[in-house]
Design an enzyme around this catalytic site. Structure first.
Site, PDB file in Angstrom:
ATOM      1  N   LYS A 209     -44.315  -3.415 -18.063  1.00  0.00           N
ATOM      2  CA  LYS A 209     -43.317  -4.080 -18.908  1.00  0.00           C
ATOM      3  C   LYS A 209     -44.003  -4.958 -19.945  1.00  0.00           C
ATOM      4  O   LYS A 209     -44.917  -5.728 -19.635  1.00  0.00           O
ATOM      5  CB  LYS A 209     -42.362  -4.922 -18.058  1.00  0.00           C
ATOM      6  CG  LYS A 209     -41.204  -5.510 -18.852  1.00  0.00           C
ATOM      7  CD  LYS A 209     -40.139  -6.092 -17.934  1.00  0.00           C
ATOM      8  CE  LYS A 209     -38.994  -6.713 -18.727  1.00  0.00           C
ATOM      9  NZ  LYS A 209     -38.314  -5.719 -19.595  1.00  0.00           N
TER      10      LYS A 209
ATOM     11  N   ALA B 120     -36.418  10.584 -25.874  1.00  0.00           N
ATOM     12  CA  ALA B 120     -35.986  11.581 -24.891  1.00  0.00           C
ATOM     13  C   ALA B 120     -37.063  11.959 -23.875  1.00  0.00           C
ATOM     14  O   ALA B 120     -36.746  12.463 -22.795  1.00  0.00           O
ATOM     15  CB  ALA B 120     -35.502  12.840 -25.615  1.00  0.00           C
TER      16      ALA B 120
ATOM     17  N   HIS C 166     -41.145  -7.648 -12.457  1.00  0.00           N
ATOM     18  CA  HIS C 166     -41.040  -6.289 -12.993  1.00  0.00           C
ATOM     19  C   HIS C 166     -42.372  -5.559 -12.833  1.00  0.00           C
ATOM     20  O   HIS C 166     -43.399  -6.168 -12.531  1.00  0.00           O
ATOM     21  CB  HIS C 166     -40.658  -6.304 -14.480  1.00  0.00           C
ATOM     22  CG  HIS C 166     -39.198  -6.559 -14.720  1.00  0.00           C
ATOM     23  ND1 HIS C 166     -38.677  -7.828 -14.779  1.00  0.00           N
ATOM     24  CD2 HIS C 166     -38.161  -5.706 -14.908  1.00  0.00           C
ATOM     25  CE1 HIS C 166     -37.372  -7.740 -15.000  1.00  0.00           C
ATOM     26  NE2 HIS C 166     -37.033  -6.474 -15.080  1.00  0.00           N
ATOM     27  N   HIS C 167     -42.326  -4.271 -13.096  1.00  0.00           N
ATOM     28  CA  HIS C 167     -43.509  -3.411 -13.018  1.00  0.00           C
ATOM     29  C   HIS C 167     -44.581  -3.853 -14.013  1.00  0.00           C
ATOM     30  O   HIS C 167     -44.303  -4.551 -14.997  1.00  0.00           O
ATOM     31  CB  HIS C 167     -43.110  -1.953 -13.292  1.00  0.00           C
ATOM     32  CG  HIS C 167     -42.359  -1.780 -14.591  1.00  0.00           C
ATOM     33  ND1 HIS C 167     -42.993  -1.520 -15.777  1.00  0.00           N
ATOM     34  CD2 HIS C 167     -41.031  -1.852 -14.862  1.00  0.00           C
ATOM     35  CE1 HIS C 167     -42.094  -1.429 -16.741  1.00  0.00           C
ATOM     36  NE2 HIS C 167     -40.893  -1.623 -16.217  1.00  0.00           N
TER      37      HIS C 167
ATOM     38  N   GLY D 241     -39.262   9.727 -22.568  1.00  0.00           N
ATOM     39  CA  GLY D 241     -39.603   8.587 -21.737  1.00  0.00           C
ATOM     40  C   GLY D 241     -38.900   8.622 -20.392  1.00  0.00           C
ATOM     41  O   GLY D 241     -38.053   9.482 -20.120  1.00  0.00           O
TER      42      GLY D 241
ATOM     43  N   THR E 107     -34.938  -4.384 -24.554  1.00  0.00           N
ATOM     44  CA  THR E 107     -35.109  -5.818 -24.310  1.00  0.00           C
ATOM     45  C   THR E 107     -36.174  -6.372 -25.253  1.00  0.00           C
ATOM     46  O   THR E 107     -36.885  -5.634 -25.934  1.00  0.00           O
ATOM     47  CB  THR E 107     -35.518  -6.093 -22.854  1.00  0.00           C
ATOM     48  OG1 THR E 107     -36.802  -5.502 -22.596  1.00  0.00           O
ATOM     49  CG2 THR E 107     -34.503  -5.515 -21.895  1.00  0.00           C
TER      50      THR E 107
ATOM     51  N   GLU F  88     -37.254  12.192 -30.448  1.00  0.00           N
ATOM     52  CA  GLU F  88     -38.496  11.514 -30.097  1.00  0.00           C
ATOM     53  C   GLU F  88     -39.204  11.024 -31.357  1.00  0.00           C
ATOM     54  O   GLU F  88     -38.770  11.306 -32.471  1.00  0.00           O
ATOM     55  CB  GLU F  88     -39.418  12.446 -29.300  1.00  0.00           C
ATOM     56  CG  GLU F  88     -39.457  12.168 -27.798  1.00  0.00           C
ATOM     57  CD  GLU F  88     -40.049  10.810 -27.445  1.00  0.00           C
ATOM     58  OE1 GLU F  88     -40.618  10.146 -28.328  1.00  0.00           O
ATOM     59  OE2 GLU F  88     -39.924  10.403 -26.282  1.00  0.00           O
ATOM     60  N   ARG F  89     -40.301  10.306 -31.166  1.00  0.00           N
ATOM     61  CA  ARG F  89     -41.074   9.817 -32.303  1.00  0.00           C
ATOM     62  C   ARG F  89     -41.672  10.971 -33.100  1.00  0.00           C
ATOM     63  O   ARG F  89     -41.771  12.094 -32.613  1.00  0.00           O
ATOM     64  CB  ARG F  89     -42.215   8.919 -31.807  1.00  0.00           C
ATOM     65  CG  ARG F  89     -41.777   7.625 -31.162  1.00  0.00           C
ATOM     66  CD  ARG F  89     -42.980   6.931 -30.552  1.00  0.00           C
ATOM     67  NE  ARG F  89     -43.546   7.720 -29.465  1.00  0.00           N
ATOM     68  CZ  ARG F  89     -44.783   7.577 -29.001  1.00  0.00           C
ATOM     69  NH1 ARG F  89     -45.602   6.704 -29.568  1.00  0.00           N
ATOM     70  NH2 ARG F  89     -45.219   8.308 -28.002  1.00  0.00           N
TER      71      ARG F  89
ATOM     72  N   MET G 182     -28.253  -3.206 -18.431  1.00  0.00           N
ATOM     73  CA  MET G 182     -27.070  -2.352 -18.342  1.00  0.00           C
ATOM     74  C   MET G 182     -26.477  -2.314 -16.935  1.00  0.00           C
ATOM     75  O   MET G 182     -25.477  -1.645 -16.701  1.00  0.00           O
ATOM     76  CB  MET G 182     -27.425  -0.927 -18.765  1.00  0.00           C
ATOM     77  CG  MET G 182     -27.755  -0.784 -20.226  1.00  0.00           C
ATOM     78  SD  MET G 182     -26.293  -0.933 -21.264  1.00  0.00           S
ATOM     79  CE  MET G 182     -27.047  -0.750 -22.894  1.00  0.00           C
TER      80      MET G 182
ATOM     81  N   PRO H 249     -29.109  -6.592 -22.742  1.00  0.00           N
ATOM     82  CA  PRO H 249     -30.484  -6.626 -22.245  1.00  0.00           C
ATOM     83  C   PRO H 249     -30.613  -6.050 -20.840  1.00  0.00           C
ATOM     84  O   PRO H 249     -31.705  -5.749 -20.390  1.00  0.00           O
ATOM     85  CB  PRO H 249     -30.847  -8.107 -22.271  1.00  0.00           C
ATOM     86  CG  PRO H 249     -29.534  -8.826 -22.225  1.00  0.00           C
ATOM     87  CD  PRO H 249     -28.567  -7.944 -22.937  1.00  0.00           C
TER      88      PRO H 249
END
Length: 257
Positions: free
Chosen positions: A151, A9, A147-148, A11, A92, A34-35, A117, A115
């Site tokens: 990743k 939640a 990608h950024h 992230g 992913t 959350e963790r 949405m 993988p």
């Protein structure tokens, strides 16, 4: 109204999913997780926890949405199956064994995994085989994804799925024809090959281009995600749909379409 629990939640995706859920009158945010040791600061008018096992008995039937990490998603699916909660997974980088574990959990509770949405990407997955078949065998096929820099998996799950669809349209086994890296004196490109190349940098949300190199011409099909909101919107659409489904298979965007 569909009850929703958001995993991860705090992230970037988790925060966006929560905001979109709160803004949608057909959705009801009933849980944020959350963790261990990271749930402090989650100030929402819903159940907040750092233990999904403890949270789920308080939110029966709520759909869990998870964009975390492969191992965490597999564990989440087992917990969801134990309590009978449906789950939408956008994580992913899952290997075949982890995908098989999701399918096992899906026998007990509705599980949805994609993988990517994005509605646009999933439409491409349906229509690209038509292009491959129409062009014929004289066109070389390649995929490039960007990608950024944060990743973690490479190639992206979306790039792999796109390349697999291209291979299947030719009647090829993807693992037999894939080429994820080229370096040195490698000789001529075989006709029966699909290259998937990776670029990483900056804050690129996601870009995938499929190339079809033919005699005297080239076709490029590109999908660019301008914002993570497209993934959040797809996940919430999937959650509404999944809440009405029965267990028995690992669902995907193809099932919604």
């Amino acid at each position: 109204m569909t009850d929703i629990v958001i995993l991860g939640a705090k992230g970037r995706m988790g925060t966006m999913l929560i905001n979109r859920t709160l803004a949608d009158e057909s959705l009801n945010l009933v849980g944020a997780c959350e963790r261990k040791g990271h749930a402090d600061g989650l100030n929402y008018e819903c159940a907040v926890s750092d233990c999904l096992e403890e949270l789920l008995p308080n939110v029966p039937g709520a759909v869990i949405i998870d964009f975390t990490a492969p191992e965490a998603s597999v564990t989440m699916a087992k917990t969801a199956a134990k309590h009978g909660n449906p789950a939408v997974i956008g994580t992913t980088g899952l290997n075949p064994e982890q995908q098989a574990e999701l399918a096992e959990s899906a026998k007990k509770t509705p599980i949805f995994w994609a993988p990517n949405m994005s509605v646009g990407v999933n439409v491409l997955l349906k229509i690209m085989p038509l292009l491959v078949q129409a062009l014929g065998d004289s066109y070389d096929m390649e995929v490039v994804e960007t990608h950024h820099r944060m990743k973690k998996d490479s190639p992206s799950g979306t790039a792999l799925k796109l390349a697999q669809v291209l291979a299947e349209a030719r009647g090829w086994v993807y693992d037999d024809v894939k080429k994820h890296c080229r370096d040195g004196i490698i000789g001529e490109r075989p006709q029966k090959e699909i290259g998937v190349q990776t670029l990483r940098g900056g804050d690129v949300v996601g870009e995938h281009t499929m190339f079809f190199f033919g005699p005297g011409e080239r076709i490029e099909v590109t999908h660019r995600a301008h914002s993570r909101e497209t993934f959040a919107a797809g996940a919430l659409r999937a959650a509404k749909w999944l809440a009405r489904q029965k267990p028995g298979k690992l669902y995907s965007m193809a099932d919604i379409f």
